[in-house]
Structures are given as C-alpha cells and as structure tokens.
Motif scaffolding. Structure first.
Motif, PDB file in Angstrom:
ATOM      1  N   GLU A  30       1.385  -6.141 -10.348  1.00 44.11           N
ATOM      2  CA  GLU A  30      -0.078  -6.189 -10.354  1.00 44.11           C
ATOM      3  C   GLU A  30      -0.659  -4.953 -11.050  1.00 44.11           C
ATOM      4  OE1 GLU A  30      -3.049  -5.511  -6.730  1.00 44.11           O
ATOM      5  OE2 GLU A  30      -1.838  -7.336  -6.481  1.00 44.11           O
ATOM      6  N   ASP A  31      -0.058  -3.789 -10.797  1.00 37.14           N
ATOM      7  CA  ASP A  31      -0.537  -2.530 -11.367  1.00 37.14           C
ATOM      8  C   ASP A  31       0.013  -2.269 -12.766  1.00 37.14           C
ATOM      9  OD1 ASP A  31      -1.875  -2.082  -8.972  1.00 37.14           O
ATOM     10  OD2 ASP A  31      -0.297  -0.777  -8.165  1.00 37.14           O
ATOM     11  N   GLY A  32       1.072  -2.983 -13.148  1.00 32.78           N
ATOM     12  CA  GLY A  32       1.686  -2.778 -14.457  1.00 32.78           C
ATOM     13  C   GLY A  32       2.640  -1.595 -14.491  1.00 32.78           C
ATOM     14  N   THR A  33       2.910  -1.008 -13.346  1.00 33.18           N
ATOM     15  CA  THR A  33       3.809   0.138 -13.255  1.00 33.18           C
ATOM     16  C   THR A  33       4.265   0.319 -11.805  1.00 33.18           C
ATOM     17  OG1 THR A  33       4.050   2.525 -13.620  1.00 33.18           O
ATOM     18  CG2 THR A  33       1.868   1.756 -12.941  1.00 33.18           C
ATOM     19  N   VAL A  34       5.430   0.928 -11.643  1.00 32.80           N
ATOM     20  CA  VAL A  34       5.885   1.240 -10.291  1.00 32.80           C
ATOM     21  C   VAL A  34       5.305   2.572  -9.813  1.00 32.80           C
ATOM     22  CG1 VAL A  34       8.036  -0.079 -10.429  1.00 32.80           C
ATOM     23  CG2 VAL A  34       8.031   2.341 -11.055  1.00 32.80           C
ATOM     24  N   ASN A  35       4.774   3.364 -10.744  1.00 30.83           N
ATOM     25  CA  ASN A  35       4.327   4.710 -10.385  1.00 30.83           C
ATOM     26  C   ASN A  35       3.258   4.715  -9.297  1.00 30.83           C
ATOM     27  OD1 ASN A  35       6.098   5.901 -12.173  1.00 30.83           O
ATOM     28  ND2 ASN A  35       4.628   5.913 -13.854  1.00 30.83           N
ATOM     29  N   LYS A  36       2.283   3.834  -9.407  1.00 35.36           N
ATOM     30  CA  LYS A  36       1.191   3.827  -8.430  1.00 35.36           C
ATOM     31  C   LYS A  36       1.707   3.481  -7.026  1.00 35.36           C
ATOM     32  CE  LYS A  36      -3.418   1.975  -7.591  1.00 35.36           C
ATOM     33  NZ  LYS A  36      -4.454   1.063  -8.047  1.00 35.36           N
ATOM     34  N   VAL A  37       2.497   2.430  -6.917  1.00 36.66           N
ATOM     35  CA  VAL A  37       3.012   2.020  -5.605  1.00 36.66           C
ATOM     36  C   VAL A  37       4.041   3.024  -5.089  1.00 36.66           C
ATOM     37  CG1 VAL A  37       4.826   0.446  -6.429  1.00 36.66           C
ATOM     38  CG2 VAL A  37       3.765   0.051  -4.227  1.00 36.66           C
ATOM     39  N   LYS A  38       4.809   3.593  -5.998  1.00 36.99           N
ATOM     40  CA  LYS A  38       5.820   4.587  -5.612  1.00 36.99           C
ATOM     41  C   LYS A  38       5.167   5.824  -4.994  1.00 36.99           C
ATOM     42  CE  LYS A  38       9.664   7.162  -7.599  1.00 36.99           C
ATOM     43  NZ  LYS A  38      10.419   7.425  -8.824  1.00 36.99           N
ATOM     44  N   ASN A  39       4.013   6.198  -5.501  1.00 39.13           N
ATOM     45  CA  ASN A  39       3.318   7.392  -5.012  1.00 39.13           C
ATOM     46  C   ASN A  39       2.269   7.084  -3.951  1.00 39.13           C
ATOM     47  OD1 ASN A  39       4.759   9.191  -6.713  1.00 39.13           O
ATOM     48  ND2 ASN A  39       3.529   8.475  -8.435  1.00 39.13           N
ATOM     49  N   MET A  40       2.172   5.832  -3.548  1.00 38.70           N
ATOM     50  CA  MET A  40       1.186   5.429  -2.548  1.00 38.70           C
ATOM     51  C   MET A  40       1.569   5.987  -1.177  1.00 38.70           C
ATOM     52  SD  MET A  40       0.161   1.529  -1.440  1.00 38.70           S
ATOM     53  CE  MET A  40      -0.624   1.101  -2.985  1.00 38.70           C
ATOM     54  N   SER A  41       0.592   6.470  -0.450  1.00 36.28           N
ATOM     55  CA  SER A  41       0.874   6.933   0.910  1.00 36.28           C
ATOM     56  C   SER A  41       1.050   5.717   1.816  1.00 36.28           C
ATOM     57  CB  SER A  41      -0.260   7.820   1.428  1.00 36.28           C
ATOM     58  OG  SER A  41      -1.414   7.045   1.657  1.00 36.28           O
ATOM     59  N   VAL A  42       1.822   5.896   2.856  1.00 34.75           N
ATOM     60  CA  VAL A  42       2.093   4.810   3.793  1.00 34.75           C
ATOM     61  C   VAL A  42       0.785   4.278   4.378  1.00 34.75           C
ATOM     62  CG1 VAL A  42       3.267   4.185   5.944  1.00 34.75           C
ATOM     63  CG2 VAL A  42       4.390   5.716   4.328  1.00 34.75           C
ATOM     64  N   GLU A  43      -0.157   5.157   4.641  1.00 34.97           N
ATOM     65  CA  GLU A  43      -1.432   4.764   5.239  1.00 34.97           C
ATOM     66  C   GLU A  43      -2.256   3.852   4.329  1.00 34.97           C
ATOM     67  OE1 GLU A  43      -0.428   8.098   5.049  1.00 34.97           O
ATOM     68  OE2 GLU A  43       0.388   7.986   7.079  1.00 34.97           O
ATOM     69  N   ASP A  44      -2.002   3.903   3.018  1.00 33.55           N
ATOM     70  CA  ASP A  44      -2.740   3.052   2.084  1.00 33.55           C
ATOM     71  C   ASP A  44      -2.095   1.675   1.901  1.00 33.55           C
ATOM     72  OD1 ASP A  44      -4.681   4.981   1.654  1.00 33.55           O
ATOM     73  OD2 ASP A  44      -3.618   5.872  -0.058  1.00 33.55           O
ATOM     74  N   MET A  45      -0.951   1.484   2.485  1.00 34.20           N
ATOM     75  CA  MET A  45      -0.269   0.182   2.410  1.00 34.20           C
ATOM     76  C   MET A  45      -0.881  -0.756   3.438  1.00 34.20           C
ATOM     77  SD  MET A  45       3.707   1.401   2.297  1.00 34.20           S
ATOM     78  CE  MET A  45       4.300   2.536   1.066  1.00 34.20           C
ATOM     79  N   PRO A  46      -0.812  -2.074   3.193  1.00 34.33           N
ATOM     80  CA  PRO A  46      -1.264  -3.027   4.221  1.00 34.33           C
ATOM     81  C   PRO A  46      -0.500  -2.791   5.523  1.00 34.33           C
ATOM     82  CG  PRO A  46      -0.816  -4.150   2.145  1.00 34.33           C
ATOM     83  CD  PRO A  46      -0.334  -2.743   1.983  1.00 34.33           C
ATOM     84  N   LEU A  47      -1.124  -3.101   6.651  1.00 34.93           N
ATOM     85  CA  LEU A  47      -0.528  -2.810   7.961  1.00 34.93           C
ATOM     86  C   LEU A  47       0.859  -3.433   8.141  1.00 34.93           C
ATOM     87  CD1 LEU A  47      -3.638  -3.048  10.328  1.00 34.93           C
ATOM     88  CD2 LEU A  47      -2.439  -0.993   9.554  1.00 34.93           C
ATOM     89  N   ASP A  48       1.015  -4.688   7.726  1.00 38.02           N
ATOM     90  CA  ASP A  48       2.328  -5.328   7.889  1.00 38.02           C
ATOM     91  C   ASP A  48       3.390  -4.638   7.036  1.00 38.02           C
ATOM     92  OD1 ASP A  48       0.927  -6.379   5.645  1.00 38.02           O
ATOM     93  OD2 ASP A  48       2.152  -8.185   5.648  1.00 38.02           O
ATOM     94  N   ILE A  49       2.982  -4.134   5.882  1.00 35.09           N
ATOM     95  CA  ILE A  49       3.910  -3.438   4.992  1.00 35.09           C
ATOM     96  C   ILE A  49       4.212  -2.042   5.555  1.00 35.09           C
ATOM     97  CG2 ILE A  49       4.261  -2.572   2.648  1.00 35.09           C
ATOM     98  CD1 ILE A  49       4.318  -5.700   3.031  1.00 35.09           C
TER      99      ILE A  49
END
Length: 144
Positions: free
Chosen positions: A117-136
């Motif tokens: 969706e983002d076109g790169t792994v960098n954004k999701v790789k650097n995402m904080s756990v708190e910014d992930m959906p609750l189930d994730i």
C-alpha cells in the motif's frame, strides 16, 4: 478388499500401503495364492491407526513398536495407553508451535500488505507498535 480398494477408501497411494506392509506395520494381511494382498476390516482399522499416529508425529519405527504391542495382546495395554498420553502431549506441543507460527504469518501478511500500500517496507518497518491496528499490535507483541 484388494489394495486398490483400500487406496480409494483411505486416500493413501498403493505404494504407501505397500511400504507399510514391507516395514512390518501390517503383517497380518492375507494373500491369495498369487500373492495379491487381501485386506480385512481389521487391516483397514490398522491403516487408519497408522495414519493417525504418523500424522501425530510418530516415526515409522515407533508405529511399528505400537503395532507389535497390539499383536502381543493384553499384557501391553498399559504401554499402549501410555503411548497415547505421550502423543497427546506431542500434539498439544505441535498445536502451540503452529498457532505461534500462524500469528507470525498473519502479522507478516499485514506487514507486506501495508508495505504494498505504501510502496515501500520502510514506513511499516519504522512504524511504532502503537500506530499499528489493535489486532496487529497483539500479534506483534505475541511474536516479538
């Protein structure tokens, strides 16, 4: 029943059935004068037991030992029972491992879907756990 019928009933290949016979798992199979295997209902039940034990992680040599105990008779009842208690523990351990693997797989499905969706792994790789959906978040915490 002949080997082809047993193959159809069990879903096992003829070569697998021959393998079981060759390795002494089915020593009581009757044969015609021409050497054709004739399977009884008891043989079919034995094949189903062999498959159950194999699917639960037992080695062929361990299954053969169990089948030998069955042929010995009532003096081996306790040992046979104990085998099933041990297999229950093994299966529960396998289930736990598989459930943990599934959690990681589900997390990675989300991870790579988000990266696509983002076109790169960098954004999701650097995402904080708190910014992930609750189930994730839950999956992440259970697998990391």
């Amino acid at each position: 029943m002949q080997i082809g019928e047993i193959s159809k009933i069990t879903g096992l290949s003829i070569s697998t059935l021959r393998y079981y016979d060759k390795h002494g798992l089915l020593p009581d199979i009757n044969r015609t004068d021409g050497g054709i295997r004739i399977f009884s209902k008891d043989d079919l039940d034995s094949i189903r037991m062999i498959e159950c034990l194999k699917n639960s992680g037992m080695k062929i040599s361990e299954i053969k030992h169990f089948m030998d105990l069955c042929r010995i008779g009532d003096t081996t009842i306790r040992e046979r029972r104990d085998i099933f208690f041990d297999q229950e523990v093994n299966i529960n351990n396998q289930i736990t491992l598989l459930e943990n693997s599934l959690k990681l797989i589900k997390f990675k499905q989300w991870y790579y879907s988000k990266a696509l969706e983002d076109g790169t792994v960098n954004k999701v790789k650097n995402m904080s756990v708190e910014d992930m959906p609750l189930d994730i978040q839950k999956l992440y915490k259970e697998t990391h």
